[in-house]
Enzyme design. Structure first.
Site, PDB file in Angstrom:
ATOM      1  N   GLN A   1       0.800  -1.222   0.000  1.00  0.00           N
ATOM      2  CA  GLN A   1       0.000   0.000   0.000  1.00  0.00           C
ATOM      3  C   GLN A   1       0.829   1.266   0.000  1.00  0.00           C
ATOM      4  OE1 GLN A   1      -1.637   0.345   4.362  1.00  0.00           O
ATOM      5  NE2 GLN A   1      -2.247  -1.616   3.506  1.00  0.00           N
TER       6      GLN A   1
ATOM      7  N   ARG B   1      -3.858   0.561  -2.981  1.00  0.00           N
ATOM      8  CA  ARG B   1      -3.229  -0.757  -2.939  1.00  0.00           C
ATOM      9  C   ARG B   1      -2.450  -1.046  -4.224  1.00  0.00           C
ATOM     10  NH1 ARG B   1      -7.683  -1.186   0.115  1.00  0.00           N
ATOM     11  NH2 ARG B   1      -7.244  -1.842   2.247  1.00  0.00           N
TER      12      ARG B   1
HETATM   13 ZN   LIG Z   1       0.051   1.619   5.579  1.00  0.00          ZN
END
Ligand SMILES: [Zn+2]
Length: 390
Positions: free
Chosen positions: A83, A267
């Protein structure tokens, strides 16, 4: 209201969570082996804490207002997604844009849940492994030369650097991803496993990821990132800060973490959740990151502060031997969580015993608070300077 109050957090049972750490911290029977991933202390609407008062249990927010930080205990049994978090400026802009487009806040394709950044600072409670930022050019070239299946990526890196290589991999058709990664994973699986796995070896994590995230025979392109990013090992008491734009993934271990009160996550793989590649490419820092491991700076005799370059929060740890004590005067609502031992917080009129089952407390500004260890203890302390108005 002032002084010190017992605090009760909120448990998150995400499937990657461990079975023992949080149940033993909270004295919960977990013979059913349910995953306990996170314990949240703060006023986040997805998991608000409560306090015990003379009048009974009330919400923490009623006492402190909205807190600018969220304090967590994490127990990572299985790796989390790769992420990136946006800067505050970018988050504000993009949050407004998604609002204007009318994308519902709970939509799976929604990237921005609020207009805030999400810097994260963590301290390991035991050995902790994570991916953190792109490797140095020397290390990356070494990897691309040595992992035969990835050698074809070297000319792309040489020609177009980090941004070109990363864009190439993230936009690659799934068939191509499978063509490169399937033989790689098969070759790793063919090697006799070591009794003691080498966790500095990318192959170890790549095999784990392939096991977990292969959907319909397709390889997760996040596996490339395991070879591109630094694998960082933190020992107990060491910390690291994830700044905006730095790609990261928690791989394994327990930690205490503090973050700004935000849920903005972009993501980049090792996930079954939504990946918005153009949005990710806009915010990721495609340059080498040299991980800075934080040892903590001593404040007085018993406290170590982990310094991060943001004004949303401050995190420190008290390490006290039996019968040692110290005191301080909080200037903002201050959260405490005990991760080891047994310690007593006292505000002159009230006391709160931190022990397994009752591991957290909140101190309100206005009175001096003392902390005394009944056993050798570790207590983390977090507070935020209230940051509002942009
Ligand atoms: Zn994080």
């Amino acid at each position: 209201m002032n002084g010190i109050l017992p605090l009760k957090g909120s448990i998150k049972h995400y499937d990657w969570g461990g079975f023992n750490l949080i149940p033993s911290l909270l004295l919960i029977d977990n013979s059913a082996a349910k995953p306990f991933a996170e314990y949240w202390l703060g006023t986040h609407p997805m998991g608000p804490s409560t306090v015990e008062t003379e009048k009974g249990e009330i919400s923490l927010e009623e006492v402190t207002g909205s807190l600018p930080f969220l304090l967590k205990v994490l127990d990572v049994r299985e790796m989390l997604s790769i992420q990136v978090h946006p800067t505050r400026e970018a988050a504000q802009l993009e949050f407004e844009k998604e609002n204007a487009k009318g994308i519902p806040l709970d939509s799976p394709t929604r990237n921005y849940k609020d207009g805030n950044h999400k810097p994260e600072l963590m301290v390991a409670l035991d050995d902790f492994w994570l991916l953190h930022g792109f490797k140095s050019p020397e290390e990356l070239v070494y990897t691309l030369l040595n992992v035969v299946e990835l050698r074809e990526l070297l000319p792309i890196f040489n020609q177009s650097g980090y941004p070109g290589l990363y864009k190439h991999l993230m936009e690659m058709p799934q068939d191509e991803v499978n063509r490169i990664l399937k033989p790689l994973i098969n070759n790793i699986a063919a090697i006799e496993p070591d009794v003691q796995p080498d966790k500095y070896d990318e192959d170890y994590w790549a095999a784990k990821a392939a096991n977990k995230f292969a959907v319909d025979g397709n390889m997760d392109r996040g596996i490339f990132s395991i070879y591109l990013f630094n694998i960082v090992h933190l020992k107990k008491g060491e910390g690291i800060f994830q700044d905006a734009g730095v790609p990261h993934a928690y791989l394994e271990g327990p930690n205490v973490e503090v973050m700004a009160n935000s849920d903005n996550v972009l993501r980049g793989g090792l996930t079954t959740k939504h990946i918005d590649v153009p949005e990710l490419l806009k915010h990721i820092r495609c340059k080498p990151i040299y991980p800075r491991i934080l040892e903590g700076q001593a404040i007085g005799q018993y406290e170590r502060a982990y310094i991060a370059p943001v004004n949303d929060f401050t995190l420190s740890a008290f390490e006290l031997n039996k019968d040692e004590s110290t005191s301080f005067t909080p200037s903002n609502p201050t959260a405490f969580v005990l991760t080891e031992g047994y310690a007593v917080l006292h505000d002159g009129s009230r006391q709160v015993e931190l022990q397994p089952g009752h591991a957290a407390a909140i101190a309100l500004p206005g009175t001096q608070v003392s902390i005394r260890a009944s056993l050798k203890s570790t207590v983390f302390k977090a507070f935020g300077s209230v940051h509002r108005g942009e």
